[in-house]
Scaffold this motif. Structure first.
Motif, short mmCIF file in Angstrom:
data_model
loop_
_atom_site.label_atom_id
_atom_site.label_comp_id
_atom_site.label_asym_id
_atom_site.label_seq_id
_atom_site.Cartn_x
_atom_site.Cartn_y
_atom_site.Cartn_z
N GLU A 186 -76.21 17.67 8.82
CA GLU A 186 -76.82 17.67 10.15
C GLU A 186 -76.49 18.93 10.94
N THR A 187 -75.28 19.47 10.76
CA THR A 187 -74.88 20.60 11.61
C THR A 187 -73.78 21.42 10.97
N ASN A 188 -73.76 22.69 11.35
CA ASN A 188 -72.64 23.57 11.00
C ASN A 188 -71.66 23.69 12.16
N ASN A 189 -71.99 23.03 13.26
CA ASN A 189 -71.18 23.10 14.47
C ASN A 189 -70.06 22.06 14.39
N ASN A 190 -68.88 22.50 14.02
CA ASN A 190 -67.77 21.56 13.83
C ASN A 190 -67.41 20.81 15.10
N ALA A 191 -67.64 21.44 16.25
CA ALA A 191 -67.28 20.80 17.52
C ALA A 191 -68.13 19.56 17.77
N GLU A 192 -69.37 19.54 17.27
CA GLU A 192 -70.26 18.41 17.51
C GLU A 192 -70.21 17.34 16.42
N LYS A 193 -69.56 17.65 15.34
CA LYS A 193 -69.56 16.71 14.22
C LYS A 193 -68.99 15.33 14.58
N PRO A 194 -67.91 15.23 15.36
CA PRO A 194 -67.41 13.89 15.71
C PRO A 194 -68.44 13.06 16.49
N GLU A 257 -63.94 19.41 4.87
CA GLU A 257 -62.86 18.64 5.48
C GLU A 257 -63.15 18.37 6.95
N ALA A 258 -63.82 19.31 7.62
CA ALA A 258 -64.16 19.12 9.03
C ALA A 258 -65.08 17.92 9.21
N SER A 259 -66.03 17.74 8.30
CA SER A 259 -66.95 16.62 8.41
C SER A 259 -66.25 15.30 8.10
N VAL A 260 -65.36 15.31 7.12
CA VAL A 260 -64.59 14.11 6.79
C VAL A 260 -63.72 13.70 7.98
N ASN A 261 -63.04 14.67 8.56
CA ASN A 261 -62.19 14.37 9.71
C ASN A 261 -63.01 13.92 10.91
N ALA A 262 -64.24 14.41 11.02
CA ALA A 262 -65.11 13.99 12.12
C ALA A 262 -65.44 12.51 12.02
N VAL A 263 -65.62 12.03 10.79
CA VAL A 263 -65.92 10.60 10.61
C VAL A 263 -64.67 9.76 10.89
N ILE A 264 -63.56 10.17 10.32
CA ILE A 264 -62.32 9.41 10.52
C ILE A 264 -61.91 9.40 11.99
N GLY A 265 -62.09 10.52 12.66
CA GLY A 265 -61.66 10.63 14.05
C GLY A 265 -62.79 10.55 15.06
N ALA A 266 -63.90 9.94 14.67
CA ALA A 266 -65.05 9.87 15.58
C ALA A 266 -64.69 9.13 16.87
N PRO A 267 -65.10 9.66 18.02
CA PRO A 267 -64.78 9.00 19.29
C PRO A 267 -65.63 7.76 19.51
N MET A 280 -82.16 25.82 20.56
CA MET A 280 -82.12 26.37 19.19
C MET A 280 -80.82 27.13 18.92
N ASP A 281 -79.73 26.61 19.46
CA ASP A 281 -78.44 27.28 19.29
C ASP A 281 -77.49 26.48 18.39
N GLY A 282 -78.03 25.51 17.67
CA GLY A 282 -77.21 24.72 16.77
C GLY A 282 -76.56 23.52 17.43
#
Length: 311
Positions: A186-194, A257-267, A280-282
């Motif tokens: 869905e995204t390369n933006n690690n900040a939005e993954k959670p 690992e960022a995506s895995v941690n986003a799922v485990i630590g999802a808010p 269109m900035d991701g």
């Protein structure tokens, strides 16, 4: 007479020592390091041809028995390497490991093709069922590693990574990786993954279909799609989460690992929708209601139309 004999023997000894010293201190001609891969059954003559071996190398190799058996493996020949040291290295099978970078492969066959191209064995067959055990990272392996030992190492790496990591999370490890693979696509933006992970977890907890566009791209087999149309949504596949409820049967890629941690630590959120931002900035716009989501989607599609994107 005796004195002349002593002088002759001394000169002969000096010559022998000198020749031995010369032989033992010969070096290869390569100016830069080079790696040679020797398949099982490589002949001694083929080895010599590969090395462009000198007569001195051949003499020492014969003396030390290298000509009797060439051991398969991948070896680095250092620049101007001492020939005796090289012969001992090859005779003893002292391989130099190679580095394998396992990234975001989407299909098991892509991973298998990569492994077959990098390693001696060409019968790697990571299956869909074991695909989730592969963790993206850079690893060192010997070139001769077998598929069985490769998978054993991957399983050990997987177990070490997940040890004490999930706590009381409601999903098993495979499911977490499947969700993370969707987040990854869905995204390369690690900040939005959670936040994106929270959307899919909310949909699952409410019994809603995931309706994840990346799973449609996977089902269609075209990851370049920028717009998902009705003709794509109807593609029959167990990976199409518009047609089938719940999670796909396997990851749609190897998640970071960022995506895995986003799922485990999802808010904890009330978001059940999101779409790409019209900037269109991701980044994405998130919504808790369908009306809010439709307004966000309309902004995005208008931006696409302005850009002339029709797919």
């Amino acid at each position: 007479m005796k004195k002349a004999l002593i002088i002759t023997l001394s000169m002969l000894l000096v010559a022998v020592v000198g020749a031995a010293f010369y032989t033992l201190n010969q070096h290869t001609a390569n100016d830069t390091p080079r790696r040679i891969n020797l398949d099982e059954g490589t002949s001694y003559q083929a080895l010599c041809d590969t090395l462009d071996a000198s007569p001195t190398f051949r003499l020492m190799a014969h003396t030390l028995g290298l000509d009797k058996h060439v051991r398969e493996g991948s070896y680095i020949v250092e620049a101007h390497m001492n020939e005796l040291a090289l012969i001992r290295k090859l005779r003893n099978g002292q391989q130099d490991p190679i580095r394998l970078t396992i990234g975001k492969f989407r299909l098991p066959q892509q991973l298998n093709e990569y492994l077959n191209s990098k390693l001696m064995h060409n019968d790697f067959n990571v299956t869909l069922d074991s695909f989730y055990l592969i963790r993206p990272n850079t690893y060192e392996f010997y070139w001769t590693v077998t598929p069985e030992r490769f998978m054993a190492r991957m399983t050990d790496e997987f177990n070490a990574f997940w040890k004490d990591k999930t706590g009381n999370f409601d999903y098993n490890l495979k499911d977490i990786i499947i969700i993370a693979s969707i987040v990854e696509e869905e995204t390369n933006n690690n900040a939005e993954k959670p936040l994106i992970a929270s959307v899919y977890l909310n949909r699952l907890s409410r019994g809603m279909p995931l309706q994840a566009d990346p799973t449609v791209k996977y089902a269609v087999g075209d990851f370049t799609l920028r717009r998902i149309l009705n003709k794509h949504l109807g593609t029959e596949s167990p990976f199409n989460t518009y047609l089938h409820a719940g999670l796909p049967p396997a990851p749609i890629c190897l998640p970071s690992e960022a995506s895995v941690n986003a799922v485990i630590g999802a808010p904890q959120t009330n978001y059940i929708y999101f779409c790409a931002s019209e900037k269109m900035d991701g980044t994405h716009r998130f919504a808790a209601t369908l009306a809010e989501h439709n307004a966000n989607a309309a902004r995005y599609h208008r931006a696409l139309e302005r850009m002339g994107v029709r797919r």
